[in-house]
Each structure stands twice: as structure tokens, then as C-alpha cells.
Design a protein around this motif. Structure first.
Motif, PDB file in Angstrom:
ATOM      1  N   ILE A 197      -6.720  -3.216   3.704  1.00 16.29           N
ATOM      2  CA  ILE A 197      -6.351  -1.824   3.436  1.00 16.29           C
ATOM      3  C   ILE A 197      -7.090  -1.359   2.182  1.00 16.29           C
ATOM      4  O   ILE A 197      -7.025  -2.026   1.152  1.00 16.29           O
ATOM      5  N   ALA A 204       0.838  -1.211   0.000  1.00 18.82           N
ATOM      6  CA  ALA A 204       0.000   0.000   0.000  1.00 18.82           C
ATOM      7  C   ALA A 204       0.869   1.255   0.000  1.00 18.82           C
ATOM      8  O   ALA A 204       0.615   2.202  -0.753  1.00 18.82           O
ATOM      9  N   VAL A 218      -8.172   1.377   6.995  1.00 21.56           N
ATOM     10  CA  VAL A 218      -7.379   0.205   7.389  1.00 21.56           C
ATOM     11  C   VAL A 218      -8.156  -0.520   8.478  1.00 21.56           C
ATOM     12  O   VAL A 218      -8.481   0.079   9.507  1.00 21.56           O
ATOM     13  N   ILE A 233      -4.829   6.116   1.187  1.00 19.39           N
ATOM     14  CA  ILE A 233      -5.233   5.009   2.052  1.00 19.39           C
ATOM     15  C   ILE A 233      -6.499   5.490   2.742  1.00 19.39           C
ATOM     16  O   ILE A 233      -6.427   6.327   3.649  1.00 19.39           O
TER      17      ILE A 233
END
Lengths: 97, 97
Positions: B93, B55, B71, B68
Motif C-alpha cells: 500500500i 493505512a 494498492v 492511499i
């Protein structure tokens, strides 16, 4: 180097290293039992998997009213002894009671 | 077994296994280039650290407008061949473009 960093950390931060998971689990439980409302589990590189294990074991087996309130991932630049710079992934898991 | 599971996964899920990180990075980049707005990087156990690496490499080195966005960590019960049940930590993720 990890040891040095650990000395400077505030009480409610548990930094994951090479010890068995259960010693960090115990560290987190101790913080939560001592009245901390929030504990941060931090790790770098290969220790990231162990950080997730620790958070999950605390939440599922020991402190049922604890929640994973935040998970952050990132990258840290570290300098090797020979001066070379490398990137290391990091995780920061917040457990809230 | 991982291979079987992978076949059933929707296109925008990249399941992290034993290959080098860069082959999964390529998988994520391909999805994002093909118009996927969201890609899920999933891993279990020891592969969790590699999932974070993947990621972070995608976001920092290849797809600068990717974020991102989430998570999640969790635990999955798996049954070994001898019938014994073990708990394995998981990570999911979400990368959003």
C-alpha cells in the motif's frame, strides 16, 4: 447479518466470509465462466487476507487471462448489538477478464 | 527472519508483523513527519488485514492530507525450513502526502 447482505448483492460480487478460500475461488470462476467481464471480491476485517488469497489463486491457477484491474481499501462504520460503533477496514478487488 | 528482512528495508518501507497496529501507525506517521512524501506499507499472509487497518488509521485519524495512492496485491513463493515451497499473498500500500 452477512447472509442478509449477500442476498442483496448483484451476481458479480463475491463477498468473502468464513468458508474456505476455495469455495470463493469457485464462485469467482463461475461468474467469469458465465460471461461476467468483471467480478468484485469484497471483504471486511480479518477476511481481507482471504480476499487477496482468492484473487491471487483465481488469477494464477485458474483464469490466466484474468487481471486484477483495481484494488480499493476503505473503512466502514458498523454498529454492534449494544449500540457501540466500530470502524472496520474493507477491501474491494476488481478482477477483469 | 522478519527482523533480518526489516534491517535491509529502505526507511520509507514499513513492514507489518506481529506487533499491535498502533506501533506501525506510529512508524508511518514518523516517516511522513520526517519529510517522506511516500511511504510503502507491506505485508504478507495473515498480516494483510492489519496493513489495511494501519493505512486507514493513518489516513483517517492522523495525517488528513495523506492519500492511499496505490494498492498492489501479489504472490510470493516462500521456502519452509523442511524445503517445502508455499505461496503467500502479499500487499503493498502506497501512502502519499
Amino acid at each position: 447479518m452477512a447472509e442478509q447482505a449477500q442476498e442483496k448483492l448483484p451476481e458479480n460480487v463475491v463477498f468473502i466470509g468464513r468458508k474456505p478460500s476455495m469455495s470463493y475461488v469457485l464462485g469467482v470462476i463461475t461468474q467469469l465462466s458465465n460471461g461476467q467481464k468483471e467480478v468484485f471480491i469484497k471483504a471486511r476485517g480479518r477476511a481481507i487476507s482471504k480476499a487477496v488469497d482468492v484473487a491471487e489463486i483465481v488469477r494464477r491457477k485458474f483464469v490466466q487471462d484474468a487481471k486484477i484491474s483495481n484494488v480499493e481499501i476503505g473503512t466502514e462504520e458498523r454498529q454492534l448489538e449494544n449500540g457501540q460503533k466500530i470502524n472496520v477496514s474493507t477491501i474491494n478487488i476488481t478482477i477483469t477478464k
